[in-house]
Enzyme design. Structure first.
Site, PDB file in Angstrom:
ATOM      1  N   HIS A  67       0.814  -1.228   0.000  1.00  0.00           N
ATOM      2  CA  HIS A  67       0.000   0.000   0.000  1.00  0.00           C
ATOM      3  C   HIS A  67       0.840   1.267   0.000  1.00  0.00           C
ATOM      4  O   HIS A  67       0.331   2.376  -0.139  1.00  0.00           O
ATOM      5  CB  HIS A  67      -0.933   0.000   1.220  1.00  0.00           C
ATOM      6  CG  HIS A  67      -2.207   0.780   0.990  1.00  0.00           C
ATOM      7  ND1 HIS A  67      -2.317   1.807   0.090  1.00  0.00           N
ATOM      8  CD2 HIS A  67      -3.432   0.656   1.544  1.00  0.00           C
ATOM      9  CE1 HIS A  67      -3.532   2.295   0.107  1.00  0.00           C
ATOM     10  NE2 HIS A  67      -4.229   1.615   0.976  1.00  0.00           N
ATOM     11  N   ARG A  68       2.149   1.145   0.154  1.00  0.00           N
ATOM     12  CA  ARG A  68       2.985   2.335   0.032  1.00  0.00           C
ATOM     13  C   ARG A  68       3.137   2.730  -1.429  1.00  0.00           C
ATOM     14  O   ARG A  68       3.459   3.861  -1.750  1.00  0.00           O
ATOM     15  CB  ARG A  68       4.381   2.071   0.633  1.00  0.00           C
ATOM     16  CG  ARG A  68       4.333   1.790   2.118  1.00  0.00           C
ATOM     17  CD  ARG A  68       5.661   1.289   2.619  1.00  0.00           C
ATOM     18  NE  ARG A  68       6.057   0.062   1.947  1.00  0.00           N
ATOM     19  CZ  ARG A  68       7.230  -0.552   2.118  1.00  0.00           C
ATOM     20  NH1 ARG A  68       8.131  -0.021   2.932  1.00  0.00           N
ATOM     21  NH2 ARG A  68       7.514  -1.664   1.492  1.00  0.00           N
TER      22      ARG A  68
END
Ligand code: CAO
Length: 566
Positions: A539-540
């Site tokens: 999710h980064r």
């Protein structure tokens, strides 16, 4: 071609610095801005870049020499296109405005302004600003050294910022209590930015000009740990923050004595995932050198030492959980309850376990599930296998999946990337790993350049690699360089699962067993062969909408494989 003397630029208050590292030798070709030597004083550690591109003809300094502004570092035979620099005054490696340490030193006069500007007292609360950090722009906050409520002295370091050539601690211009921190990890700051509010303890002294200077130092931060935490903090996903938070656990990050290393050494450590705080420096004053990082890596690989993260990954070891600040792993005398047998974990399981644990803890994982209609594709595969029976190559569904993933990676390039600090490394090649179950544990051989290969060739290579894997004969090269991994449990069973991303990749596709299902075609339910897909993503780097699109596109391709050619 002109011979150019490269000199130590203006290093401001830091005169008489010691040469502690030579980064080039005679005969080397250097680029403009390439670091040539590292110099150090008791407050500074910085790399001196070349003002000129060319070939090093002569080194004028050796280790331990004291140098100051204007000292000649080396002589470069300038490349034809390189800007000639000898006429430049000592303080100006002029063509290299961005990274020259001159920017650090230029702080001296401007600092006074900053020190003055920093005194912006509102009801005893004062702003602490980033002083003049010269040409360094958008430097990243890599470590916060104080928190709200801390009492700080003038000149006490509040945070560490870093560019590619220097790291500096930003000192407080005031004594008092930290009321507010205006920046967080990962933020980019520039001269004049307010970084903290400090409530003065009565007559808080403005820092003298020199006291406000940023202090280039070796960074105490373990970037591999702090960077993901910072990015997760910026993420909108609560899950991401929650997962990333323990990764920045102060019990993992070194506390107290600060690892002492130049920016390039820290970058090197970061690339290898070496926790700098655990490396013993062999250089002057315990400084960590590139050789120390290499030595540490070799020791970890040979099992001679264990990193804290690996120790934490040991589920039943005496250190289990302690390194993460968790309660200890339960110690149970199982024999009290019945007969038991003890078996050593295989080498592969120990290595993959430590890697999986690190990836699970450090990557904010999210998994999207979807289904692909492979009715026609499976019929085609069965047909092809009948026709190819004599050739002895079995075409597998996994080979089609590899081709389909290549098409999806081309359409969504962020999935074919890796994180490197604040940068995304986008790969122009398509090497796909596939998880293979072996008697000794899980391994991930890699099909190289899958974009350039047909399904038949991929099937053949997969068969060979899977056989090598089962025999324990995979070479390191067979398992390196993957951009994306597929983990298929299709031959075994199950519906969906959460595959763990194989760092430094940013996504992994899990596949389970296809099943005939009634699917509504708009008029009636039709029997269709549906393949369950589980895509885990970092999710980064990736967001939910992209992941949903990736899966949908994959479904379209698997539903009609002619789309691969588009
Ligand atoms: N749905 C239904 N059937 C499937 C299928 C799917 N998605 N994928 C494969 N199959 C079938 C195959 O067609 C084959 O059937 P036949 O023998 O009747 O032809 C059978 O399952 C066995 O396939 P396979 O496993 O030999 O071949 P593969 O290409 O699917 O997989 C390999 C090869 C190396 C990936 C596999 O052997 C393996 O090791 N899988 C486990 C991976 C794993 O452990 N992942 C988990 C990682 S997390 O711990």
């Amino acid at each position: 071609m002109a011979l150019v003397e490269v000199q130590v630029p203006d290093i401001g208050d830091f005169d008489e610095v010691t040469v502690i590292e030579l980064m080039v030798k005679v005969g080397d070709t250097v680029k403009t801005e390439q670091s040539l030597i590292t110099v150090e004083s008791d407050k500074a550690s910085m790399e001196i870049p070349s003002s000129t591109a060319g070939v090093v003809k002569e080194l004028r300094v050796k280790l331990g020499d004291k140098v100051k502004q204007g000292s000649i570092v080396l002589v470069v035979e300038a490349a034809a296109t390189a800007p000639a620099a000898p006429a430049q005054p000592a303080a100006a490696p002029a063509p290299a405005p961005a990274a020259a340490p001159v920017s650090v030193s230029n702080t001296a006069p401007a600092q006074q302004n900053i020190a003055g500007a920093a005194i912006n007292s509102v009801a005893g609360i004062k702003e602490v600003k980033v002083p003049d950090i010269g040409d360094f722009k958008d430097v990243a906050v890599i470590e916060l050294l104080v928190k709200v409520g801390d009492t700080v002295k003038v000149e006490q370091s509040l945070m560490t910022v870093e560019s590619d050539k220097a790291s500096m601690e930003i000192p407080s211009s005031h004594a008092g209590v930290v009321k507010e921190l205006k920046v967080k990890l990962g933020d980019k700051v520039n001269i004049g930015d307010v970084i903290a509010m400090v409530e003065g303890a009565g007559a808080a002294a403005a820092a003298p000009a020199s006291a406000s200077a940023p202090t280039p130092v070796s960074s105490p931060a373990q970037l591999a740990i702090s960077a993901p935490a910072a990015m997760a903090a910026a993420s909108s996903s609560a899950a991401a923050s929650a997962v990333a938070a323990p990764a920045h656990n102060p019990t993992i990050a070194p506390t107290g004595s600060l690892p002492h290393a130049s920016p390039s050494v820290r970058k090197f450590a970061r690339e290898l995932g070496v926790p700098l705080g655990e490396v013993k420096g062999s250089g002057p004053k315990g400084r960590i050198t590139e050789e120390d990082i290499q030595g540490f890596t070799k020791s970890v690989m040979s099992g001679a030492i264990k990193t804290l993260a690996a120790a934490a990954a040991s589920p039943s070891g005496s250190d289990g959980g302690a390194a993460l600040g968790l309660i200890p792993w339960p110690k149970v005398d199982f024999a009290k309850f019945g007969t038991v047998e003890r078996k050593d974990m295989s080498r592969i399981k120990k290595i993959s376990g430590a890697n999986l644990h690190r990836n699970w803890v450090m990557i904010p994982h999210v998994t999207n599930h979807d289904d692909a209609d492979i009715t026609e594709l499976e019929a085609f595969r069965v047909q092809m296998n009948k026709e190819n029976e004599k050739a002895g190559i079995k075409i597998t569904m996994l080979a089609f999946l590899i081709k389909a993933c290549v098409a999806a990676l081309k359409k969504f390039p962020d999935f074919n990337s890796s994180l490197d600090g604040d940068q995304l490394v986008l790969k122009q090649y398509f090497h796909i790993g596939f998880a293979a179950d072996t008697p000794s544990g899980l391994v991930v051989p890699v099909i190289k350049d899958a974009d350039k290969k047909g399904v038949l060739q991929i099937s053949k290579e997969m068969g060979e690699l899977a056989a090598k894997a089962r025999e324990g004969k995979l070479s390191p090269a067979d398992m390196q360089g993957a951009c994306f991994t597929i983990s298929s449990l299709g031959g075994i069973g199950g519906r969906y699962f959460t595959p763990i991303i194989n760092a430094p990749e940013v996504a992994i596709l899990g596949v389970c067993k296809s099943q005939m299902e009634p699917v509504w075609d708009g008029e009636k339910f039709a029997p269709r062969l549906m393949l369950p897909l589980s895509l885990s993503w970092d999710h980064r780097v990736i967001d939910g909408a992209s992941a949903a699109r990736f899966n949908a596109y994959l479904g379209q391709i698997l539903g009609d494989f002619r789309r691969v050619m588009l």
